[in-house]
Enzyme design. Structure first.
Site, PDB file in Angstrom:
ATOM      1  N   LYS A 170       0.844  -1.197   0.000  1.00 27.98           N
ATOM      2  CA  LYS A 170       0.000   0.000   0.000  1.00 27.98           C
ATOM      3  C   LYS A 170       0.879   1.247   0.000  1.00 27.98           C
ATOM      4  O   LYS A 170       0.614   2.212  -0.736  1.00 27.98           O
ATOM      5  CB  LYS A 170      -0.904  -0.020   1.228  1.00 27.98           C
ATOM      6  CG  LYS A 170      -2.030   1.013   1.200  1.00 27.98           C
ATOM      7  CD  LYS A 170      -1.670   2.276   1.944  1.00 27.98           C
ATOM      8  CE  LYS A 170      -2.847   3.251   1.961  1.00 27.98           C
ATOM      9  NZ  LYS A 170      -2.503   4.521   2.639  1.00 27.98           N
ATOM     10  N   ARG A 213       4.824   0.712 -21.935  1.00 30.23           N
ATOM     11  CA  ARG A 213       5.519   0.350 -20.705  1.00 30.23           C
ATOM     12  C   ARG A 213       5.337   1.415 -19.622  1.00 30.23           C
ATOM     13  O   ARG A 213       5.522   1.134 -18.437  1.00 30.23           O
ATOM     14  CB  ARG A 213       7.013   0.159 -20.973  1.00 30.23           C
ATOM     15  CG  ARG A 213       7.350  -0.962 -21.938  1.00 30.23           C
ATOM     16  CD  ARG A 213       8.802  -0.886 -22.356  1.00 30.23           C
ATOM     17  NE  ARG A 213       9.099   0.385 -23.033  1.00 30.23           N
ATOM     18  CZ  ARG A 213      10.325   0.749 -23.403  1.00 30.23           C
ATOM     19  NH1 ARG A 213      11.356  -0.051 -23.159  1.00 30.23           N
ATOM     20  NH2 ARG A 213      10.513   1.902 -24.020  1.00 30.23           N
ATOM     21  N   CYS A 250      -2.930  11.237   1.651  1.00 28.26           N
ATOM     22  CA  CYS A 250      -2.296   9.926   1.467  1.00 28.26           C
ATOM     23  C   CYS A 250      -0.868   9.969   0.933  1.00 28.26           C
ATOM     24  O   CYS A 250       0.034   9.357   1.529  1.00 28.26           O
ATOM     25  CB  CYS A 250      -3.152   9.076   0.528  1.00 28.26           C
ATOM     26  SG  CYS A 250      -4.764   8.640   1.196  1.00 28.26           S
ATOM     27  N   ARG A 253      -6.180  19.456   2.873  1.00 29.38           N
ATOM     28  CA  ARG A 253      -4.971  18.897   3.492  1.00 29.38           C
ATOM     29  C   ARG A 253      -3.818  18.831   2.485  1.00 29.38           C
ATOM     30  O   ARG A 253      -3.956  18.281   1.408  1.00 29.38           O
ATOM     31  CB  ARG A 253      -5.265  17.502   4.052  1.00 29.38           C
ATOM     32  CG  ARG A 253      -6.078  17.522   5.334  1.00 29.38           C
ATOM     33  CD  ARG A 253      -6.438  16.130   5.801  1.00 29.38           C
ATOM     34  NE  ARG A 253      -7.406  15.498   4.897  1.00 29.38           N
ATOM     35  CZ  ARG A 253      -7.926  14.289   5.108  1.00 29.38           C
ATOM     36  NH1 ARG A 253      -7.570  13.591   6.176  1.00 29.38           N
ATOM     37  NH2 ARG A 253      -8.804  13.792   4.258  1.00 29.38           N
TER      38      ARG A 253
END
Length: 265
Positions: A6, A46, A62, A132
């Site tokens: 994660k 790619r 995040c 944020r």
């Protein structure tokens, strides 16, 4: 492995944003267009085209948190070189924000003291009221420290949230957020009588504004700074705007006139 996956996934996405933003600085220095470079690179199967939009940088809860968690983990595992590698993503993100803020001051004849600047967008991305780690906070704080008067409009961020974010993040004793910052109820009010407009969030409504009306309502010369690459720069130039955008040279930079632009520190 699942916990690390994660963190690494978000770090990879943040890395792509910082990478294209690094390229945007190169494009401005060479006269290339970062959108064309991103399109060419993204056609390589790619690499792909996702997360290759140059901008003021990433925000939200995040990306920065997960990258910094990776940095901490690497330092705890005695992997300083790896930690330094991941931390460069954060440093490039901060550099992009400061670089854009410096570019605004440079374009406005190297001073924004007592100048009115309309800020379009304060959330870290469109369709949210989340502020944020918003890039707009960094840009606004720098302009406030340079003495600018800001009129901020965001369709979802509440006025009290804008004031609290700027007050909490401001480190300069001579900045008075309550006196230097006003909140507008729409984009037209934000840029009324302004020396410049600055797009900090890619709200769709900013693409469809009547920029001829805005130009006529602004001080001259009128400047438009596109931090999200959502405006029609050729159209703005035809109206009469002096346009500055991330990752491309729309107008001749100051260096063409024998003056070297400042470099953010």
């Amino acid at each position: 492995s699942s916990e690390l996956s994660k963190l690494v996934a978000n770090a990879f996405l943040a890395q792509r944003i910082s990478s294209i933003n690094a390229v945007s600085a190169m494009c401005e220095a060479t006269g290339a267009d970062v959108t064309q470079v991103a399109d060419a690179v993204g056609r390589d199967s790619r690499i792909g085209c996702k997360f290759l939009g140059a901008s003021l940088g990433f925000g939200g809860s995040c990306f920065q948190k997960d990258v910094l968690n990776l940095v901490y983990l690497c330092e705890a595992l005695n992997l300083p070189e790896v930690a330094a590698y991941w931390y460069q993503i954060i440093e490039m993100n901060d550099y992009q924000r400061k670089r854009f803020a410096h570019r605004i001051v440079d374009a406005l004849f190297y001073t924004v003291s007592d100048k009115k600047i309309g800020i379009l967008g304060f959330a870290f991305k469109k369709d949210t009221g989340d502020t944020r780690e918003s890039s707009a906070i960094t840009v606004c704080n720098y302009l406030l420290e340079e003495g600018a008067h800001l009129v901020i409009y965001d369709p979802k961020v509440k006025p009290e949230k804008i004031y609290s974010e700027l007050t909490a993040s401001c480190t300069s004793d001579h900045v008075d957020v309550n006196k230097q910052v006003s909140i507008a109820t729409d984009a037209y009010a934000a840029v009324h009588g302004a020396h410049a407009l600055v797009v900090c969030t890619e709200w769709d409504e900013f693409k469809n504004l009547d920029y001829y009306k805005i130009y006529m309502d602004m001080r001259k010369p009128a400047f438009a700074f596109d931090g999200r690459l959502i405006l029609d720069h050729d159209h703005l130039k035809k109206i009469g705007f002096r346009v500055e955008a991330i990752g491309k040279v729309v107008n001749k930079p100051a260096a063409f006139w024998g003056v070297s632009p400042t470099t953010p520190k």
